[in-house]
Design a protein around this motif. Structure first.
Motif, mmCIF file in Angstrom:
data_model
loop_
_atom_site.group_PDB
_atom_site.id
_atom_site.type_symbol
_atom_site.label_atom_id
_atom_site.label_comp_id
_atom_site.label_asym_id
_atom_site.label_seq_id
_atom_site.Cartn_x
_atom_site.Cartn_y
_atom_site.Cartn_z
ATOM 1 N N ASP A 546 -2.157 -0.270 -3.282
ATOM 2 C CA ASP A 546 -2.095 0.813 -4.261
ATOM 3 C C ASP A 546 -3.540 1.153 -4.614
ATOM 4 O O ASP A 546 -4.203 0.415 -5.362
ATOM 5 C CB ASP A 546 -1.314 0.385 -5.498
ATOM 6 C CG ASP A 546 -1.064 1.537 -6.465
ATOM 7 O OD1 ASP A 546 -1.569 2.648 -6.208
ATOM 8 O OD2 ASP A 546 -0.385 1.322 -7.490
ATOM 9 N N LYS A 602 -0.588 5.104 -2.350
ATOM 10 C CA LYS A 602 0.195 3.879 -2.471
ATOM 11 C C LYS A 602 0.975 3.707 -1.172
ATOM 12 O O LYS A 602 1.880 4.486 -0.872
ATOM 13 C CB LYS A 602 1.150 3.950 -3.658
ATOM 14 C CG LYS A 602 1.898 2.640 -3.887
ATOM 15 C CD LYS A 602 2.733 2.684 -5.166
ATOM 16 C CE LYS A 602 3.405 1.337 -5.416
ATOM 17 N NZ LYS A 602 4.214 1.355 -6.663
ATOM 18 N N CYS A 608 2.318 6.785 2.906
ATOM 19 C CA CYS A 608 1.351 6.796 1.816
ATOM 20 C C CYS A 608 1.792 7.839 0.791
ATOM 21 O O CYS A 608 1.884 9.040 1.109
ATOM 22 C CB CYS A 608 -0.035 7.140 2.365
ATOM 23 S SG CYS A 608 -1.375 6.530 1.344
#
Length: 662
Positions: A546, A602, A608
């Motif tokens: 993250d 993240k 992503c």
């Protein structure tokens, strides 16, 4: 018995004999019945023999419901011959042939190509010769069970010529040469397994009701076996073997001498004792290798695999003495002579290792190792020396060790090593300090962009167990006039298959102008902060994190972004140029002022989830402009395939990004 029965009844039609018990030095038969059918004036008859129970306890053989049927014939020179099918219970039938006269007896048992021939003379009735030809080792399972109850044969054949001496008031003795081919065996718990073993051996086995003794002497050729973590792959060249063993009734085996000779690769002598269940009680071994190159593929691949060193090649010479007491490792004294350890991937390399390494479960001993150089994951280090002390089952460093590395140094202190024992695996604890390591050299060695800076930090405690290293403390990297700090570090399978790294990373006040110049990512001036939480790399490939990066205000620092950087960011974020800047006018300006830049990702399941300074629906702002012309970069795809994103980043760094103007 057959001769006694048949001779006076040759002219009779039927003769029967019932015997409650027949006993010899080797075998006992219970409830025996013999029947001879001989038609009048015939030249041959039929013999049948039944035995309810046949036991040869010294050999481990026990049969039930035995039945043999054969045509009985008189020999021209006197004596008898009978050959026919032999059955015992529900087992597959065998063929039994008996030829006997007043001077000798010959018994042949066969099945397919396998053949066992027993010969005995009247002059020496207590001795017999036993000839074996392509005999399945499964036939010898009872004998193996006598010496090793937990093991059973799976495959293989045996050839040989043995002398069996059952003279009364003397030990039963079985001796002679044996040829082993494609032998396979396995213990009940599969802790010991052998496959494809072959060799030429000489056996001398003696047994009384209270004591068994055996000597095995000869050579092995080829095959493999596994004992715990020890995997041995024998070469096709001869390996000499000698074993002397004895066992008192109800106790385990004692092996006062074990000798092994595999040319320059390994010579060893040992003595050992086993518990009644076959587990190791004690062991003393001395071994020498003039050439360690064959040691790994032949003898060490199992143990090296446990420690994640399965691909490491060994070179040099070695002397080892080791002792096991009460089933636990008591001492090791290893002396290394210019040993090289080389991993093809350069994860783990030592050159010129020499000195001794001593371990003790009792009184204190001291030793020291030194090396000329090496590499750790491609990072080179120079010569150093490490001094050890050992007692009560621990191996410790006597003083901190400084290893020159990449323009700085790697320091190790408070190293404590506990070898596997008592069901627990290897346990290592240590402290580590990195001081002024040149990150430019590190970047070059790892094939990274030409970063410049210094890596340093102190990890007061690190713990390795169960193929995992956990680090207390953190590492700091002085990079681009800012700082990158690593925390919550852990590493699984550091030298094994698919190593896995976990960490949190914090970045503070990195100089964006220097960073983007090195990355080839356009030109951005300003300061950058960032965090990467929950980073997890498997085989050094990101699988989860993250991450968020955002520019920071700093007095006196201009905040400008080049046209090239705008295009690169737009490409990576899947964004466009909106609001006060018209797309067709972007080419008129070299750079733009900005107020803030922020982007996040993240990563989960190869996707992503993108974010920026703020979001509205599926859009997210990456760059907020300042001044005129006013710039705004907005991303429109919040879910990006990770491999696609990596391709975009690599293309941006190479300058291969085409303008994206919306």
């Amino acid at each position: 018995m057959l001769l006694t029965l048949a001779a006076p009844l040759a002219q009779a039609r039927v003769a029967q004999l019932r015997v409650a018990r027949v006993a010899t030095a080797v075998v006992t038969l219970e409830r025996v019945e013999v029947r001879v059918d001989w038609p009048e004036q015939a030249t041959s008859g039929e013999l049948q023999l039944w035995a309810a129970q046949v036991d040869a306890p010294s050999l481990g053989y026990h049969f039930r419901d035995l039945h043999w049927r054969c045509p009985l014939q008189r020999l021209e020179r006197g004596g008898w011959h009978c050959e026919g099918e032999l059955r015992a219970g529900r087992a597959a039938p065998l063929r039994l042939s008996i030829r006997l006269d007043e001077a000798s007896t010959r018994v042949v048992l066969s099945q397919g190509g396998a053949r066992v021939a027993l010969g005995r003379t009247a002059a020496r009735p207590d001795q017999a010769t036993l000839g074996l030809a392509r005999v399945p080792l499964l036939w010898a399972q009872a004998l193996l069970h006598q010496a090793w109850p937990a093991a059973h044969f799976k495959a293989g054949t045996l050839d040989g010529a043995l002398l069996v001496d059952a003279t009364p008031r003397r030990p039963l003795r079985i001796s002679g040469p044996l040829q082993l081919a494609a032998a396979g065996l396995e213990t009940a718990d599969a802790s010991i397994v052998g496959e494809g073993l072959g060799g030429a051996l000489r056996l001398d086995y003696r047994s009384t009701p209270t004591l068994s003794q055996a000597t095995v002497d000869g050579v092995l050729r080829g095959g493999e076996f596994l004992a715990g973590n020890s995997y041995v792959a024998l070469p096709n060249t001869p390996v000499s073997l000698q074993i002397q063993a004895s066992q008192h009734a109800g106790q385990g085996w004692v092996l006062p001498r074990i000798a092994w000779g595999d040319g320059s690769a390994l010579t060893a002598t040992a003595s050992a004792s086993l518990r009644a269940d076959g587990s190791l009680q004690s062991l003393q071994v001395q071994a020498h290798s003039d050439d360690m190159t064959p040691l790994k593929p032949r003898y060490l691949s199992g143990w090296m695999g446990v420690f994640g060193l399965g691909d490491v090649d060994l070179h040099g010479a070695l002397d080892v003495q080791a002792r096991v007491a009460d089933g636990e490792l008591a001492s090791i004294d290893a002396e290394l002579h210019d040993v090289d350890l080389r991993d093809p991937g350069q994860r783990f390399v030592f050159d010129g290792l020499r000195g001794d390494l001593r371990y003790s479960a009792g009184a204190r001993v001291e030793s020291a190792l030194q090396w000329q150089g090496g590499k750790l994951y491609g990072l080179g280090f120079a010569a150093a020396r490490m001094a050890f002390a050992s007692d009560h089952g621990e191996l410790r460093t006597r003083a901190p060790t400084r290893v020159p590395m990449m323009g700085g140094s790697l320091g190790l202190h408070d190293v404590v090593i506990r070898p596997p024992q008592g069901g627990a695996g290897m346990d290592i604890r240590f402290g580590m300090r990195l001081d002024a390591i040149d990150f430019g050299q590190v970047s070059q060695a790892l094939g990274l962009p030409a970063f410049q800076g210094q890596l340093g930090g102190d990890i007061p405690r690190a713990h390795y167990a169960n193929e995992r290293i956990d680090f207390d403390g953190g590492l700091a990297l002085q990079l681009f006039d800012g700082q990158v700090a690593f925390s919550e570090l852990s590493l699984e399978r550091p030298f094994g298959t698919a190593p896995s790294l976990s960490a949190d990373i914090a970045m503070d006040d990195l100089d964006l102008l220097r960073l983007t110049d090195v990355l080839g990512f356009g030109s951005i001036s300003g300061k950058l902060d960032g965090r990467i939480n929950g980073l997890r790399l498997v085989d050094w490939t990101p699988v989860a994190f993250d991450a968020r990066f955002i520019t920071d205000d700093a007095p006196g620092v201009r905040k400008r972004i080049s046209q090239r950087a705008v295009q690169d960011i737009s490409s990576v974020g899947g964004g466009g140029l909106l609001q006060s800047l018209q797309g067709q006018l972007i080419g008129l300006f070299n750079d733009f002022g900005y107020r803030r830049i922020g982007i996040g990702c993240k990563l989960e399941n190869q996707i992503c989830a993108m974010s920026g300074l703020h979001s509205a629906g599926n859009a997210f702002t990456i760059v907020e402009g300042a001044g005129l012309p006013r710039l705004q970069v907005i991303g429109y795809n919040r879910a990006v395939d990770w491999p696609t994103l990596v391709e975009r980043l690599m293309a941006a760094g190479k300058g291969d990004v085409a303008p994206v103007i919306d």
